[in-house]
Design an enzyme around this catalytic site. Structure first.
Site, mmCIF file in Angstrom:
data_model
loop_
_atom_site.group_PDB
_atom_site.id
_atom_site.type_symbol
_atom_site.label_atom_id
_atom_site.label_comp_id
_atom_site.label_asym_id
_atom_site.label_seq_id
_atom_site.Cartn_x
_atom_site.Cartn_y
_atom_site.Cartn_z
ATOM 1 N N ASP A 213 -2.141 21.912 -3.732
ATOM 2 C CA ASP A 213 -1.354 21.395 -2.628
ATOM 3 C C ASP A 213 -0.242 22.427 -2.362
ATOM 4 O OD1 ASP A 213 -0.099 19.532 -0.817
ATOM 5 O OD2 ASP A 213 1.307 19.079 -2.427
ATOM 6 N N ASP B 11 3.160 21.824 -0.138
ATOM 7 C CA ASP B 11 4.523 21.284 -0.090
ATOM 8 C C ASP B 11 4.862 20.518 -1.364
ATOM 9 O OD1 ASP B 11 5.516 21.415 3.073
ATOM 10 O OD2 ASP B 11 3.338 21.388 2.806
#
Length: 352
Positions: free
Chosen positions: A152, A154
């Site tokens: 991922d 953020d």
């Protein structure tokens, strides 16, 4: 490049002060045996250990990462684990003292009831948060073999939620950040939340995004982790519910093999408040991981998914192993392992 420190030799002295480099230590839970090099090498000890056979027990390797590892800490950890064997083997992890942590592997046996996921997860969480250390269950991943790590972006690779930063510049920061938090907690569907938040960004000039991109705060351990994975030949990828403006930039800057994220519509150098194409949601992330593994002839068993939010859980569930990085409680409860105190370099400890 891995960093050598004097701590490796110190760890050797902690484990064995004897010329024979072997010591038997008495513990309330039984006895645990360790044979260790004291010459500062990072190689794991060549230890022979006989454990009592038990048809209802399972073998586990636990990984402990702490600023300082000593006998007292090891005893406290071992006493907290529902081990079944009388002898427990302790060796240095491949990445022991390679960065800023002492890292050891603890081999033991546990009964099947105590090794149920929910029980074991709660035990390790309690140990970690009580002692301010990271404790993991070693997954069956092999850094020497072709592998894939999907991240991922953020709040995983970078210490921010890009959409929240854009919203602040648009004057709607508080409203958008509240929706982001609910989405990451899994309280509302990610796609729904994304469209709602992006709609608040209509009219934002691209210069605002550029100002954010110039100051992206990369997570501690980010470059160490990516450089080492690439050195060993692993494929590295980004699967993000964030935006191409940032994910593609990170991909190019750090030579990731792949990046997939959402595209913001732009007209006259300004955001329209719309997302183009299909949203990269939880299922899309899982599909990306599986397709990348297939395209690169990498067994799913040797894949790794790392994230912090609820929309990373599906990706974690299809990977060989899932890692929650300083994640929301729901994610920690379901992920195979959770990094709570170390930087991203701790992902390497799972491979050591």
């Amino acid at each position: 490049m891995l960093k050598n420190t004097e701590n490796s030799a110190v760890m050797g002295q902690l484990i064995s002060e004897h010329a024979s480099k072997q010591i038997l230590i008495n513990s309330p839970k039984g006895s645990w045996f360790s044979q260790e090099n004291v010459d500062g090498s990072h190689e794991a000890a060549n230890t022979t250990l006989n454990t009592s056979a038990n048809s209802s027990s399972k073998s586990y390797t636990f990984i402990v990462a702490a600023t300082v590892v000593n006998f007292e800490l090891l005893e406290e950890i071992i006493n907290a684990l529902p081990t079944q064997s009388n002898l427990i083997k302790i060796t240095t992890n491949r990445y022991h003292c390679a960065f800023d942590k002492m890292v050891v592997n603890i081999d033991c046996e546990m009964n099947e009831a105590s090794s149920q996921f929910e029980i074991l997860n709660a035990t390790l969480k309690n140990l970690s948060e009580t002692l301010f250390i990271d404790v993991f269950v070693k997954p069956p991943l092999f850094i020497e073999q072709p592998g894939l790590a999907v991240f991922d972006m953020d709040s995983t690779l970078i210490e921010m939620e890009c959409i929240d930063e854009i919203a602040k510049l648009a004057g709607v920061g508080e409203a958008v950040s509240k929706v982001t938090e609910r989405a990451m907690l899994g309280e509302i569907a990610f796609s729904e939340s994304l469209h709602h938040r992006v709609a608040c960004l209509g009219g934002v000039n691209l210069d605002a995004l550029l100002s954010i991109r110039k100051r992206l705060p990369f997570m501690p351990g980010f470059t160490l982790l990516i450089n080492e994975l690439k050195r060993t030949g692993w494929k590295v990828a980004i699967a993000s519910g964030g935006f191409t403006y940032f994910a593609d930039y990170i991909k190019a800057l750090f030579d990731f093999d792949y990046a997939s994220s959402n595209t913001l519509e732009v007209k006259d150098n300004k955001l329209t408040g719309k997302v183009l194409g299909k949203v990269v949601d939880a299922q899309a992330k899982a599909d990306i991981l599986q397709q990348l593994a297939k395209d690169n002839a990498i067994p799913i068993a040797n894949t790794l998914a790392v994230g912090d939010g609820a929309n990373d859980l599906v990706m974690m569930s299809v990977a060989g192993s899932g890692v929650a990085f300083k994640a929301k409680p729901k994610v920690q409860e379901q992920a195979a392992n959770s990094i709570r105190f170390s930087g991203l370099e701790a992902v390497l400890y799972l491979l050591g």
